[in-house]
Write a protein that holds these residues in place. Structure first.
Motif, short mmCIF file in Angstrom:
data_model
loop_
_atom_site.label_atom_id
_atom_site.label_comp_id
_atom_site.label_asym_id
_atom_site.label_seq_id
_atom_site.Cartn_x
_atom_site.Cartn_y
_atom_site.Cartn_z
N ALA A 1 -52.98 60.76 -64.20
CA ALA A 1 -54.32 60.22 -64.39
C ALA A 1 -54.86 60.53 -65.79
N TRP A 2 -54.38 61.65 -66.36
CA TRP A 2 -54.81 62.04 -67.70
C TRP A 2 -53.92 61.46 -68.80
N THR A 3 -52.65 61.31 -68.50
CA THR A 3 -51.71 61.00 -69.58
C THR A 3 -51.27 59.55 -69.64
N ALA A 4 -51.47 58.79 -68.56
CA ALA A 4 -51.05 57.39 -68.54
C ALA A 4 -52.27 56.48 -68.47
N LEU A 5 -52.08 55.23 -68.85
CA LEU A 5 -53.16 54.27 -68.68
C LEU A 5 -53.46 54.09 -67.20
N PRO A 6 -54.72 53.81 -66.85
CA PRO A 6 -55.05 53.58 -65.44
C PRO A 6 -54.17 52.50 -64.84
N THR A 7 -53.65 52.76 -63.65
CA THR A 7 -52.70 51.84 -63.03
C THR A 7 -53.39 50.84 -62.12
N ALA A 8 -52.71 49.72 -61.91
CA ALA A 8 -53.22 48.70 -60.99
C ALA A 8 -53.30 49.24 -59.57
N SER A 9 -52.36 50.08 -59.19
CA SER A 9 -52.36 50.60 -57.82
C SER A 9 -53.53 51.56 -57.60
N ALA A 10 -53.84 52.40 -58.60
CA ALA A 10 -54.99 53.31 -58.46
C ALA A 10 -56.30 52.53 -58.41
N THR A 11 -56.39 51.47 -59.20
CA THR A 11 -57.58 50.63 -59.18
C THR A 11 -57.72 49.94 -57.83
N ALA A 12 -56.60 49.42 -57.32
CA ALA A 12 -56.64 48.74 -56.02
C ALA A 12 -57.03 49.71 -54.91
#
Length: 323
Positions: A44-55
């Motif tokens: 969550a800190w090191t990668a761009l926000p993911t589509a799965s986390a947003t969903a």
């Protein structure tokens, strides 16, 4: 219009001394017993926000808000307020006032003609109508059916429910899929995590798709996606927090009465009072390093958020009693 806000604690410290840590900031309606932040994944800190986390957050928000409408997470309800004027060409906007001043400021900045409306019904005929429910700062509220009756009378109806979490019976989120209706929710106020900058716009597929295009990619950071999903799923915490806040209304109003203030209105997250001299009342509290909110359009209104701990309640009581 002056874009003044609560939360300006740096100014209070500069004027009255002390350090931020030594002040009790009651100038906002932010819950001072915040949701406990869970462990955050390293990604969550090191990668761009993911589509799965947003969903996952969208699905949790849809369940929490009891809606079948489209949902867009944003960096606070404020982000939605700034984007909504771009959904259509500028025209006539009517805002039930007085209320949160960013609605008018955002609309005027993008070329809209803005008129104040004394009641929700007075917004009829506008290309865009804005109603905050419950209202900030006076706590006026409207039942959902009365607001839905406005839909055929305006081009677009924006209902800002930033303080609506403790009042689900007032919410229009179940109707958020209807054409012309956009509902805003704030996460940071009720959950006490305003620094996360998380909020939601709920509406029709067409409006939410357009807002998503305007917001661009990654409008919410990875940690906020995870914390928001965890908090909105924690219904036990929400029920307990609502019960605690509701029970504290009478305590706050009693302190105000003892200080010679009368109740104007409010919610369980903030209370609005009429004092003989609001600036003097604010200064009296500030001498005890307690910050409050006054308004440029009223010489008597003063608003207080709810203290969060026994020590804060004791300190506020002493300050209001002039000890």
């Amino acid at each position: 219009m002056k874009r003044d806000h609560g939360g300006n604690l740096d100014w209070a410290v500069a004027q009255y001394g002390g350090t931020r840590a030594g002040w009790v900031d009651l100038s906002t309606g932010i819950n001072r017993q915040p949701y406990k932040v869970p462990d955050i994944s390293p990604d969550a800190w090191t990668a761009l926000p993911t589509a799965s986390a947003t969903a996952r957050l969208i699905a949790t928000a849809r369940a929490s808000y009891n809606t079948q409408g489209a949902v867009l997470p944003l960096a606070g309800a404020q982000a939605a307020i700034q984007l909504i004027p771009l959904l259509s060409k500028p025209g006539k906007a009517r805002i039930m006032s007085p209320t949160y001043n960013e609605h008018a400021a955002a609309l005027r900045a993008l070329g809209w003609q803005v008129e104040e409306a004394a009641t929700a019904a007075d917004t009829a005929g506008a290309d865009l109508a804005v109603i905050v429910n419950p209202n900030n700062p006076d706590g006026r509220y409207h039942d959902p059916q009365s607001l839905l009756a406005l839909l055929p009378q305006v081009g677009r109806l924006v209902v800002d429910e930033s303080f609506g979490d403790p009042y689900p019976d007032l919410s229009l989120t179940p109707a958020a899929g209807r054409a012309g209706l956009v509902v805003l929710r704030s996460f940071g106020k009720f959950y006490g995590l305003a620094g996360m900058r998380l909020g939601f716009a709920l509406g029709s597929e067409a409006d939410i798709t357009a807002l998503s295009q305007l917001a661009g990619p990654w409008p919410v950071c990875g940690p906020a996606l995870e914390i928001g999903a965890a908090a909105l799923a924690d219904t036990q915490w929400a029920k307990a927090s609502t019960a605690r806040l509701m029970a504290e209304i009478a305590r706050m109003d009693e302190l105000a009465a003892q200080a010679g203030w009368s109740v104007v209105g409010g919610t369980c997250l903030f209370r609005l009072y009429d004092a003989p001299d609001a600036a003097a009342a604010q200064a009296k509290l500030a001498a005890h390093h307690i910050w409050s909110r006054i308004f440029p359009y009223s010489g008597t209104w003063i608003r207080l958020g709810m203290p969060g701990t026994a020590a804060e309640w004791s300190r506020l009581g002493a300050a209001m009693a002039g000890q």
